[in-house]
Design an enzyme around this catalytic site. Structure first.
Site, PDB file in Angstrom:
ATOM      1  N   ASP A   1       0.221 -17.883  -3.504  1.00 43.85           N
ATOM      2  CA  ASP A   1       1.040 -16.891  -4.214  1.00 43.85           C
ATOM      3  C   ASP A   1       0.205 -16.169  -5.259  1.00 43.85           C
ATOM      4  OD1 ASP A   1       3.136 -15.379  -5.161  1.00 43.85           O
ATOM      5  OD2 ASP A   1       3.853 -16.953  -6.513  1.00 43.85           O
TER       6      ASP A   1
ATOM      7  N   ASP B   1       0.845  -1.200   0.000  1.00 40.37           N
ATOM      8  CA  ASP B   1       0.000   0.000   0.000  1.00 40.37           C
ATOM      9  C   ASP B   1       0.882   1.252   0.000  1.00 40.37           C
ATOM     10  OD1 ASP B   1       0.934  -0.592   2.584  1.00 40.37           O
ATOM     11  OD2 ASP B   1      -0.694   0.480   3.555  1.00 40.37           O
TER      12      ASP B   1
ATOM     13  N   GLU C   1       1.665 -10.490   1.044  1.00 41.47           N
ATOM     14  CA  GLU C   1       2.092  -9.112   0.818  1.00 41.47           C
ATOM     15  C   GLU C   1       3.620  -9.019   0.968  1.00 41.47           C
ATOM     16  OE1 GLU C   1      -0.556  -6.330   2.535  1.00 41.47           O
ATOM     17  OE2 GLU C   1       0.588  -4.578   1.892  1.00 41.47           O
TER      18      GLU C   1
ATOM     19  N   HIS D   1       1.567  -9.241  -3.094  1.00 44.18           N
ATOM     20  CA  HIS D   1       0.583  -8.150  -3.151  1.00 44.18           C
ATOM     21  C   HIS D   1       1.289  -6.801  -3.090  1.00 44.18           C
ATOM     22  CE1 HIS D   1      -3.287  -6.153  -2.092  1.00 44.18           C
ATOM     23  NE2 HIS D   1      -2.519  -5.400  -1.321  1.00 44.18           N
TER      24      HIS D   1
HETATM   25  O1  9MR Z   1       1.784  -6.993   9.485  1.00 40.95           O
HETATM   26  C1  9MR Z   1       0.593  -6.481  10.030  1.00 40.95           C
HETATM   27  C2  9MR Z   1      -0.086  -7.550  10.851  1.00 40.95           C
HETATM   28  O2  9MR Z   1       0.722  -7.950  11.916  1.00 40.95           O
HETATM   29  C3  9MR Z   1      -1.416  -7.009  11.344  1.00 40.95           C
HETATM   30  O3  9MR Z   1      -2.100  -8.041  12.017  1.00 40.95           O
HETATM   31  C4  9MR Z   1      -2.235  -6.484  10.162  1.00 40.95           C
HETATM   32  C5  9MR Z   1      -3.541  -5.869  10.573  1.00 40.95           C
HETATM   33  O4  9MR Z   1      -3.357  -4.663  11.276  1.00 40.95           O
HETATM   34  O5  9MR Z   1      -1.510  -5.506   9.452  1.00 40.95           O
HETATM   35  C6  9MR Z   1      -0.299  -5.955   8.934  1.00 40.95           C
HETATM   36  O6  9MR Z   1       0.345  -4.897   8.354  1.00 40.95           O
HETATM   37  C7  9MR Z   1      -0.196  -4.325   7.180  1.00 40.95           C
HETATM   38  C8  9MR Z   1      -0.531  -2.875   7.476  1.00 40.95           C
HETATM   39  O7  9MR Z   1      -1.570  -2.803   8.403  1.00 40.95           O
HETATM   40  C9  9MR Z   1      -0.828  -2.058   6.241  1.00 40.95           C
HETATM   41  N1  9MR Z   1       0.225  -2.201   5.261  1.00 40.95           N
HETATM   42  C10 9MR Z   1       0.453  -3.586   4.897  1.00 40.95           C
HETATM   43  C11 9MR Z   1       0.881  -4.375   6.107  1.00 40.95           C
HETATM   44  C12 9MR Z   1       1.257  -5.798   5.739  1.00 40.95           C
HETATM   45  O8  9MR Z   1       0.166  -6.569   5.413  1.00 40.95           O
END
Ligand code: 9MR
Length: 747
Positions: A718, A343, A727, A670
C-alpha cells in the site's frame, strides 16, 4: 557538514575496529559510493541546479533558494547526473535535509536524467528547520549510465530555502527486507457480514488440530462459539491456516470480534448498512475522475479541483487534439470522459468495459428479482446533474459515453467509423500532478478494432437504457454503434501496438474475437436484428468455456456479452444453453471458493496473481451473482456475498483493499491527484476506492525492491509508488460498484 562528518568518521572507525576483530562481512566489501561530492566541504561541483534556483555552499551544505509560484516539484531542482546503476542491484539513498520556513516538501528521486525521465525511487518528506537524516533502500530496475539523483523543491506558492548534506547513493547494499504488518492472525471481513448471509473467517496458526473460537459482541460477551477447521497449507499465501464458519449466528450488531488461538480479530459489523454506503461511494468515485469539468467542493468536500484538460495553461487541452505524428491529418475535440486511473490518459478499451459494468449495474437493478432501481436513481450520487430526473448512475456513465463517441474517426477520413484506441500525454508525468497542471502535449493514438468494438458494445447498450430518458441520445448512440460495428468488420485485425506505451498504458490486445462477440451481443439485445444474432451464434466464443481461473477484464470481454445474453430479455435461439453456461461457470467458481481457505473465487494459473487481481475476484463474484439472479439458488448468492470478505479484510495481509472501509484499509493508491502520501495538502483517495491488488508481476521498482519472490496474496504494497499493485482504476471500481450494489440488495 563538519559535526556530522566527525560522527560519521567515528562510526566508521568503530566499525573498522569491529571488522578487524571479526571475519569480514562480505556485503560491506562491495558497497560503493555512486555520488561525487555529497558532503559539500569546499564546493558544490558537480551538482547542478535548475535556472530558477540559486544554489551554493553554505555552512558545509548545499543550499538552494527556491522561487515561489511554480506548479510542479520538478520545476525547481538541484541534482547530479551521469550515475551508473545496475539492474537488480540494491542501493542505499541517504541524505540530510532541512527547509526554511518549516514544513516544505522536497521530492528526492533517483531516476533517468533524460526523457522520458523515469523515476525509480522517490520520497517526499516534509522538512523541518532543524533538519533530519533520511535513509532508504531501493533496487534499480534497469542498467543505465544516465542515472540521476535530484531534489525537487517546486510547487510552493512561496519561496523557501532547501539545504542538503551528506548525500549518498551507496551501491551493493543488501536489499531491504519488507515485512508487512499483518496484525492479528484471525482474518475477518472488517466491514460487515450480512445478518442472514454466510460468515467465514480464516485463522493463521501453527496448530494442526482444531482450536476453539468465540464470537464476541462489542461489550465483550461471547455470543457464539465453535471449533475451527484445519485446512493445511494455503497455496495462495503459503500459510498454515484454519477456517472458521460462524454463519449460524444471525444477530445484528457493531464492533463484534472473533477470538481464536489467543488472537482477537479486527472489529466488524453484522448488518447491511455499510454496503448501502459502499454502493454509493464506489459510484461517487467517478465524478472525481472526470476530465474537462471542475470538481465542485460542495459536492465532494475536500476534493474540489480545477477542470483538467480544457484549454487553460499549462494544460494543452483536449479540445483540439492531433494524432501522433503520421497517424492522421485531423484534430478531434475529445474533452470529457474519465481519467483512466492514477494517470491522465483516457483509453477507449478500458472506458468501454467500465461503462458496460456501470450500465449493467443499472440494468441488473431493473431486471433482477432483488434489484432496486430507486437506490441508483436521481439524486443518489450528488452529481452536478442530480435533480434532472435521470438516474444518477446514467448521468455518470453518460459523461464517459459522450467521450467515447468523440473518439470515433469522422466521416470522410481514412478509417471513418473506427475509434481511436486512446488519447494521453506525449511523455509520462511524475507524481503528484493535478489534472489542471499537466503541461504535456496530448495525442490521439491510432484506431484499433478493439476500441471500435468497445464503442459499438457500450453505445448499443446505452441505446436501450437511455431511451426512456433521452430518445435523441439513444438514437445517436445506436447510429454510432452501427457505424463502429461496420467499420470493425472492415478492419477486423487492427490492433494497438505493444510498444506504444510512452506517456500512457498500451492496453494492447492481440485478439478481437471477444470484443466482436460482446459488441454483437449488445447490438442484438438492443435491436433484435438477425445479423447480430447470427454473429453471436457463429462466434467460437458463444459456446466456449469463458469461466477460467482469471476473471474477465478489459482484455477478456466475451463474458460481458455472455452475461447480458443470459439476463437481458431476448429471443436468441438456444438461449437456455447460454443461461446454463453461466450457471456452470458459477459452479466452477463456487468450487474454487470452497477450496480456498480464504474463500475467494479466484485461483489464477500457477498462483500468479494478475494485474488488477482484486477486480478479477470481483468479476468472478459477478458471475456468481448472475447465477443467483438466473436461478434464485441461495448457494450462488452466498458465494457472491462471501467473495466480498476477501476484498474487505479476510486475506493474508489482513487488510481491506477499499479506502475508508475496515479498520486497516488501503489508503495510498497510486494517483497523481489523490497524492496525499506525497503532498499533505492533497487529499487521499476518496472512500470507496479499490486498490488493484496483489500482482505477481510486480512491474514497478518500488514493489520489486520489497516483494521479490512474493507468494500470491503477498504481492501487494500500500504505497503510492507501487503502480503495479496499488493503482486505482475506473474498471476496477466498476467491478466493486457492481458487487457492492448486489450485496446491498441482499441485505
Ligand atoms: O490494468 C492494466 C493491466 O491489465 C495491464 O497489464 C497494464 C499494462 O498494459 O496496464 C494496466 O492498466 C493501466 C493502463 O495501462 C494505464 N493507466 C493505468 C492502468 C492501471 O494500472
Amino acid at each position: 557538514m563538519k559535526r556530522r562528518r566527525t560522527a560519521l568518521l567515528t562510526l566508521t572507525a568503530l566499525l573498522g575496529a569491529v571488522l578487524t576483530a571479526l571475519p569480514a562481512a562480505p556485503a560491506l566489501a562491495d558497497e560503493v559510493e555512486q555520488l561525487k561530492n555529497g558532503t559539500f566541504d569546499t564546493t558544490t561541483e558537480p551538482w547542478w541546479s535548475s535556472p530558477n534556483v540559486t544554489a551554493g555552499l553554505s555552512d558545509g551544505q548545499l543550499c538552494a533558494q527556491v522561487p515561489g509560484g511554480t506548479a510542479n516539484r520538478w520545476d525547481a531542482s538541484v541534482g547530479q547526473n551521469d550515475l551508473t546503476l545496475v539492474a537488480g542491484e540494491s542501493y542505499r539513498f541517504s541524505f540530510r535535509a532541512n527547509g526554511t520556513p518549516e514544513g516544505h516538501v522536497v521530492r528526492a528521486i533517483v531516476g533517468l536524467s533524460a526523457a522520458p525521465y523515469d523515476t525509480w525511487f522517490e520520497v517526499s518528506p516534509q522538512l523541518s528547520v532543524s533538519g533530519d537524516v533520511y535513509s532508504y533502500t531501493f533496487t534499480a530496475p534497469v542498467d543505465t549510465t544516465q542515472g540521476q539523483v535530484a531534489f525537487q523543491a517546486g510547487g510552493s506558492a512561496d519561496p523557501w530555502r532547501l539545504c542538503v548534506d551528506d548525500v549518498s547513493l551507496l551501491g551493493g547494499v543488501p536489499p531491504e527486507v519488507y515485512e508487512p504488518d499483518t496484525g492479528p492472525r484471525v482474518r475477518v471481513n472488517q466491514v460487515a457480514y450480512l445478518p442472514s448471509g454466510p460468515k467465514n473467517a480464516t485463522l493463521v496458526t501453527d496448530a494442526t488440530t482444531r482450536v476453539p473460537w468465540r464470537l464476541r459482541d462489542a461489550a465483550g460477551t461471547t455470543v457464539a462459539h465453535g471449533w475451527t477447521r484445519p485446512r493445511g497449507t494455503d497455496v495462495s499465501s503459503g500459510q498454515n491456516v484454519h477456517s472458521i464458519d460462524f454463519g449460524g449466528y444471525r444477530g445484528r450488531g457493531q464492533g463484534l470480534t472473533l477470538v481464536a488461538d489467543g488472537e482477537t480479530s479486527r472489529p466488524f459489523d453484522i448488518g447491511a448498512a455499510a454496503y448501502e454506503r459502499l454502493r454509493l461511494d464506489s459510484l461517487k468515485y467517478y465524478y472525481m475522475q472526470r476530465s474537462g469539468i471542475a470538481i465542485r467542493d460542495d459536492l465532494r468536500p475536500g476534493y474540489g479541483r480545477a477542470a483538467g484538460h480544457l484549454d487553460a495553461a499549462p494544460n494543452k487541452g483536449d479540445s483540439d487534439v492531433p494524432c501522433q505524428p503520421g497517424v492522421c491529418n485531423y484534430t478531434l475535440d475529445v474533452t470529457g470522459g474519465w481519467y483512466d486511473a492514477g494517470d491522465h490518459g483516457k483509453y477507449v478499451v478500458n472506458g468501454g468495459i467500465t461503462t458496460w459494468e456501470l450500465l449493467s449495474t443499472y440494468e441488473r437493478s431493473l431486471l433482477a428479482r432483488t434489484g432496486h432501481p430507486g437506490r441508483l436513481g436521481d439524486g443518489t450520487l450528488d452529481l452536478p446533474e442530480s435533480g434532472n430526473k435521470v438516474p444518477d448512475i446514467l448521468d455518470e456513465a453518460r459523461w464517459e459515453l459522450e467521450f467515447l463517441l468523440k473518439m470515433q474517426v469522422p466521416d470522410g477520413q481514412p478509417l471513418a467509423g473506427m475509434a481511436h484506441h486512446k488519447i494521453h500525454d506525449e511523455q509520462w508525468t511524475g507524481l503528484p500532478l493535478l489534472p489542471a497542471d499537466d503541461p504535456q502535449r496530448r495525442e490521439l493514438h491510432p484506431p484499433s478494432t478493439q476500441a471500435t468494438l468497445n464503442l459499438a458494445a457500450t453505445a448499443a447498450q446505452a441505446a436501450r437504457l437511455y431511451r426512456p430518458y433521452d430518445k435523441a441520445f439513444a438514437a445517436r448512440a445506436l447510429t454510432a454503434a452501427r457505424k463502429a460495428w461496420t467499420a470493425a468488420l472492415a478492419h477486423p485485425e487492427l490492433y494497438a501496438s505493444e510498444s506504444d506505451g510512452v506517456g500512457g498504458g498500451t492496453y494492447a490486445d492481440g485478439d478481437a474475437t471477444d470484443e466482436f462477440y460482446w459488441a454483437a451481443a449488445e447490438l442484438y439485445l438492443t435491436t433484435g436484428e438477425r445479423q447480430f444474432a447470427d454473429h453471436v451464434r457463429h462466434s467460437p466464443l458463444h459456446t466456449a468455456d469463458l469461466f477460467g481461473g482469471l476473471g474477465f477484464d478489459w482484455g477478456r470481454t466475451a463474458t460481458a456479452g455472455r452475461l447480458d445474453l443470459a439476463t437481458v430479455p431476448n429471443a436468441l435461439p438456444g438461449r437456455d444453453a447460454v443461461r446454463r453456461s453461466v450457471v456452470k461457470g458459477a459452479d466452477r467458481y463456487l468450487a474454487t471458493l470452497d477450496a480456498q481457505p480464504y474463500g475467494m473465487p479466484y485461483a489464477p494459473p500457477g498462483n500468479l496473481y494478475d494485474w488488477g487481481s482484486n477486480a478479477q475476484v470481483l468479476n468472478n463474484a459477478v458471475v456468481l451473482a448472475t447465477a443467483y439472479d438466473l436461478t434464485g439458488a441461495a448457494k450462488y448468492r452466498d458465494g457472491a456475498v462471501q467473495s466480498m470478505d476477501y476484498l474487505l479484510g479476510r486475506n493474508a495481509l489482513n487488510m481491506s483493499y477499499v479506502t475508508g472501509y475496515g479498520e486497516a484499509a488501503a489508503h495510498n493508491q497510486h494517483s497523481r491527484w489523490y497524492a496525499h502520501e506525497l503532498d499533505p495538502s492533497l487529499p487521499a483517495p476518496p472512500p470507496g476506492t479499490v486498490a488493484g491488488g496483489p500482482n505477481s508481476g510486480i512491474q514497478d521498482p518500488y514493489a520489486q525492491a520489497r516483494l521479490q519472490g512474493c507468494v500470491g496474496q503477498f504481492c501487494y504494497i500500500d504505497d503510492i509508488q507501487s503502480w503495479a499493485t496499488n493503482e486505482t482504476a475506473i474498471n476496477w471500481n466498476a467491478a466493486l460498484a457492481r458487487m457492492a450494489s448486489f450485496v446491498a440488495d441482499q441485505g
